[in-house]
Design a protein around this motif. Structure first.
Motif, PDB file in Angstrom:
ATOM      1  N   UNK A  93       0.829  -1.201   0.000  1.00 52.59           N
ATOM      2  CA  UNK A  93       0.000   0.000   0.000  1.00 52.59           C
ATOM      3  C   UNK A  93       0.867   1.255   0.000  1.00 52.59           C
ATOM      4  N   UNK A  94       1.927   1.237   0.781  1.00 51.39           N
ATOM      5  CA  UNK A  94       2.833   2.388   0.836  1.00 51.39           C
ATOM      6  C   UNK A  94       3.500   2.637  -0.505  1.00 51.39           C
ATOM      7  N   UNK A  95       3.973   1.582  -1.146  1.00 52.44           N
ATOM      8  CA  UNK A  95       4.622   1.735  -2.446  1.00 52.44           C
ATOM      9  C   UNK A  95       3.640   2.277  -3.490  1.00 52.44           C
ATOM     10  N   UNK A 116       9.392  -0.726   2.719  1.00 50.68           N
ATOM     11  CA  UNK A 116       9.881  -0.403   1.385  1.00 50.68           C
ATOM     12  C   UNK A 116      11.294   0.151   1.569  1.00 50.68           C
ATOM     13  N   UNK A 117      12.241  -0.356   0.819  1.00 53.77           N
ATOM     14  CA  UNK A 117      13.617   0.098   0.995  1.00 53.77           C
ATOM     15  C   UNK A 117      13.866   1.395   0.235  1.00 53.77           C
ATOM     16  N   UNK A 118      14.927   2.078   0.622  1.00 55.74           N
ATOM     17  CA  UNK A 118      15.337   3.284  -0.087  1.00 55.74           C
ATOM     18  C   UNK A 118      15.578   2.969  -1.551  1.00 55.74           C
ATOM     19  N   UNK A 119      16.280   1.857  -1.824  1.00 52.24           N
ATOM     20  CA  UNK A 119      16.575   1.489  -3.213  1.00 52.24           C
ATOM     21  C   UNK A 119      15.309   1.202  -4.004  1.00 52.24           C
ATOM     22  N   UNK A 120      14.320   0.578  -3.397  1.00 50.23           N
ATOM     23  CA  UNK A 120      13.055   0.330  -4.093  1.00 50.23           C
ATOM     24  C   UNK A 120      12.340   1.647  -4.398  1.00 50.23           C
ATOM     25  N   UNK A 158      10.219  14.369  -6.135  1.00 47.91           N
ATOM     26  CA  UNK A 158      10.086  13.244  -5.202  1.00 47.91           C
ATOM     27  C   UNK A 158      11.439  12.695  -4.781  1.00 47.91           C
ATOM     28  N   UNK A 159      12.357  12.554  -5.723  1.00 52.82           N
ATOM     29  CA  UNK A 159      13.659  11.971  -5.383  1.00 52.82           C
ATOM     30  C   UNK A 159      14.445  12.922  -4.483  1.00 52.82           C
TER      31      UNK A 159
END
Length: 109
Positions: A42-44, A71-75, A95-96
């Motif tokens: 859901x977060x992603x 959710x990882x930073x890399x994801x 966003x980034x």
């Protein structure tokens, strides 16, 4: 002891009590608690949608929530990079940058 206020209660409190109730009880109480998707998924999905719609103000809440949900930073970096091709470069760059500031701020503490 008084119960800690939710983010929406702190933000809107007495100004928009019904919107706060719907946010807390329905959105985060029912929708986010539904068993159909994990909190992580859901977060992603939420972050991806907010990036695509250029809702940078809402990302300030949902990027940390995504990291807390697994959710990882890399994801997140990969998702935002992917979204750039479909939702626009400015959306992704905004966003980034928020994600970078969040991660670097967490690393500094």
């Amino acid at each position: 002891m008084a119960e800690e206020q939710t983010a929406s209660q702190k933000l809107l409190g007495d100004f928009a009590p019904e919107l706060v109730r719907l946010t807390d009880d329905v959105l985060f109480g029912e929708v986010w608690a539904s068993e159909g998707l994990s909190q992580r998924d859901r977060s992603l999905i939420t972050v991806a949608t907010l990036v695509a719609l250029y809702r940078a103000d809402q990302l300030a809440f949902h990027l940390p929530k995504a990291l807390e949900s697994g959710v990882t930073k890399n994801e997140l970096v990969e998702a935002i990079t992917h979204i750039a091709f479909y939702a626009g470069w400015p959306n992704a760059m905004s966003a980034i940058t928020q994600l970078k500031n969040l991660v670097e701020g967490a690393d500094a503490s």
